[in-house]
Scaffold this motif. Structure first.
Motif, short mmCIF file in Angstrom:
data_model
loop_
_atom_site.label_atom_id
_atom_site.label_comp_id
_atom_site.label_asym_id
_atom_site.label_seq_id
_atom_site.Cartn_x
_atom_site.Cartn_y
_atom_site.Cartn_z
N PHE A 198 0.83 -1.30 0.07
CA PHE A 198 -0.14 -0.08 -0.07
C PHE A 198 1.15 1.20 -0.01
O PHE A 198 0.64 2.07 -0.80
N TYR A 199 1.77 1.23 0.84
CA TYR A 199 2.71 2.73 1.13
C TYR A 199 3.61 2.67 -0.31
O TYR A 199 3.91 3.80 -0.82
N ARG A 200 4.07 1.67 -0.64
CA ARG A 200 4.85 1.64 -1.77
C ARG A 200 4.21 1.98 -3.34
O ARG A 200 4.56 2.65 -3.96
N ASP A 201 3.12 1.01 -3.50
CA ASP A 201 2.80 0.88 -4.74
C ASP A 201 1.46 2.12 -5.10
O ASP A 201 1.18 2.64 -5.96
N THR A 202 0.61 2.14 -3.93
CA THR A 202 -0.50 3.20 -3.94
C THR A 202 0.03 4.33 -3.59
O THR A 202 -0.36 5.45 -4.49
N ILE A 203 0.57 4.64 -2.59
CA ILE A 203 0.93 5.96 -2.01
C ILE A 203 2.23 6.58 -2.44
O ILE A 203 2.33 7.62 -3.26
N GLY A 204 3.21 5.73 -2.73
CA GLY A 204 4.55 6.24 -3.70
C GLY A 204 5.35 6.48 -2.86
O GLY A 204 6.59 7.05 -3.29
N PHE A 205 5.50 5.89 -1.62
CA PHE A 205 6.92 6.00 -0.69
C PHE A 205 7.87 4.99 -1.56
O PHE A 205 7.68 4.08 -2.24
N HIS A 206 9.31 5.28 -1.05
CA HIS A 206 10.27 4.38 -1.47
C HIS A 206 10.90 3.66 -0.64
O HIS A 206 11.17 4.37 0.50
N ASP A 207 11.40 2.37 -0.93
CA ASP A 207 12.38 1.52 0.06
C ASP A 207 13.47 2.14 0.50
O ASP A 207 14.34 2.55 -0.67
N THR A 208 13.88 2.46 1.78
CA THR A 208 15.14 2.64 2.03
C THR A 208 16.02 1.65 2.74
O THR A 208 17.08 1.29 2.47
N ASP A 209 15.27 0.85 3.68
CA ASP A 209 15.90 -0.01 4.52
C ASP A 209 14.77 -1.35 4.72
O ASP A 209 13.76 -0.97 5.33
N LEU A 210 15.13 -2.50 4.32
CA LEU A 210 14.20 -3.55 4.56
C LEU A 210 14.81 -4.78 5.34
O LEU A 210 15.06 -5.85 4.76
N PRO A 211 15.07 -4.36 6.61
CA PRO A 211 15.56 -5.49 7.55
C PRO A 211 14.56 -6.33 8.23
O PRO A 211 13.30 -6.40 7.98
N HIS A 212 15.11 -7.64 8.57
CA HIS A 212 14.28 -8.48 9.36
C HIS A 212 15.15 -8.72 10.58
O HIS A 212 16.11 -9.34 10.99
N PHE A 213 14.43 -8.12 11.63
CA PHE A 213 15.09 -8.17 12.99
C PHE A 213 14.93 -9.28 13.82
O PHE A 213 13.55 -9.72 13.81
N ARG A 214 15.84 -9.91 14.54
CA ARG A 214 15.54 -10.97 15.54
C ARG A 214 15.93 -10.43 16.82
O ARG A 214 17.06 -9.81 16.95
N PHE A 215 15.03 -10.42 17.98
CA PHE A 215 15.44 -9.76 19.31
C PHE A 215 15.71 -10.79 20.45
O PHE A 215 15.92 -10.26 21.45
N SER A 216 16.10 -11.92 20.01
CA SER A 216 16.36 -13.09 21.03
C SER A 216 17.52 -14.06 20.10
O SER A 216 17.31 -14.13 18.91
N PRO A 217 18.17 -14.77 20.95
CA PRO A 217 19.20 -16.01 20.30
C PRO A 217 18.20 -17.06 19.91
O PRO A 217 18.89 -17.88 19.62
N ASP A 218 17.05 -17.13 20.38
CA ASP A 218 16.35 -18.32 20.09
C ASP A 218 16.19 -18.63 18.57
O ASP A 218 15.50 -17.79 17.95
#
Length: 307
Positions: free
Chosen positions: A160-180
């Motif tokens: 929605f934000y990229r294709d409909t609104i027109g914002f552009h990707d800057t950073d696309l991380p996948h964060f993990r907050f535990s060692p599990d």
């Protein structure tokens, strides 16, 4: 069509007096003239306001408002949002005048987070003077800062934000907050408007919260302003959400604190300036280079030490 910047935010609250003290005594924003409908407005620069505080029986961010480059772009965007099956409600002349804009409409993203889009921007003829002697906030072409929203349906909201609104990707991380190794982690999308601020908006793959906002961000001009704000936070008894640290992706040095309505406010400085025309999306592996110990981390550590 171009999304120029995050222009202002609308906050609904039953704690207008608490917000007044928070904005003026802790953040260092300037009270603006009361609006025609009685809402409180606060400035951090020459715009007529950046924070609009509306009396309500709920505590939430009602809207993050983004400026577009022309009336034609505003009309085009409204049509694209309606085609994406999101409601669009055009504001009347009185609402536009209150906001200091020529025209605007309200809508929401697939997760229900409130948005406004507008054209035209009014400046105050009174200079900005911080009641706490903040030397200034970094705004201008970069806008007031950024907003971060929860996006339980991450892929749908991102599209929605990229294709409909027109914002552009800057950073696309996948964060993990535990060692599990079974921890699924969280996907994030940091997205920029058509200016050099690293992100004007971000979404995280997490459950929606009652305040309809994860955090807002304001950038101050130097680390001394940030440190003094941190001292004012502590002196006022405001809850710290995350200690001082530096982010990896946008290089912002700062901290997070709770607002009176429950979501967070990030206060930072020294943020990375990108070239929006040539930037290629990154995927950083961790949120911070150092620091940013969150309140939930401190609570876990204290619980473990007690046990």
């Amino acid at each position: 069509m171009a999304i120029k910047q995050l222009g202002y935010v609308v906050i609904e609250t039953a704690k207008a007096d608490v917000w007044r003290d928070y904005m003026t005594q802790v953040v260092g924003a300037m009270s603006a003239d009361e609006s025609a409908d009685g809402a409180a407005h606060y400035r951090v620069d020459d715009r007529v306001f950046r924070f609009r505080i509306v009396d309500s029986d709920v505590e939430r961010l009602a809207a993050a408002a983004y400026e577009v480059d022309s009336r034609g772009s505003l009309d085009e965007l409204a049509g694209k949002i309606e085609a994406a099956e999101r409601d669009v409600a055009w504001g009347d002349d009185a609402g536009a005048s209150i906001r200091g804009v020529e025209a605007y409409f309200s809508t929401s993203d697939p997760a229900g987070n409130g948005l406004e889009f507008y054209v035209g921007d009014a400046k105050s003829d009174q200079p900005f003077v911080s009641p706490q002697d903040v030397s200034g906030f970094v705004t201008g072409e970069f806008g007031m800062g950024h907003a971060v929203f929860a996006a339980p349906d991450f892929e749908k909201s991102h599209a929605f934000y990229r294709d409909t609104i027109g914002f552009h990707d800057t950073d696309l991380p996948h964060f993990r907050f535990s060692p599990d190794p079974e921890d699924p982690g969280m996907r994030f999308a940091f997205m920029h408007a058509d200016n050099g601020r690293h992100h004007a908006l971000a979404i995280g793959e997490m459950p929606q919260n009652p305040a309809s906002c994860v955090h807002l961000m304001l950038e101050m001009k130097n680390v001394s302003d940030v440190g003094k704000c941190h001292d004012r936070m502590r002196g006022a008894g405001v809850e710290e959400s995350a200690s001082i640290g530096r982010h990896q992706n946008d290089q912002t040095l700062g901290f997070y604190m709770k607002t009176p309505s429950g979501f967070d406010l990030e206060i930072g400085c020294d943020s990375l300036v990108i070239d929006p025309g040539s930037w290629k999306a990154t995927a950083h592996g961790q949120p911070s280079e150092w620091g940013h110990v969150w309140s939930w981390q401190k609570a876990m550590e204290e619980s473990e030490s007690t046990q």
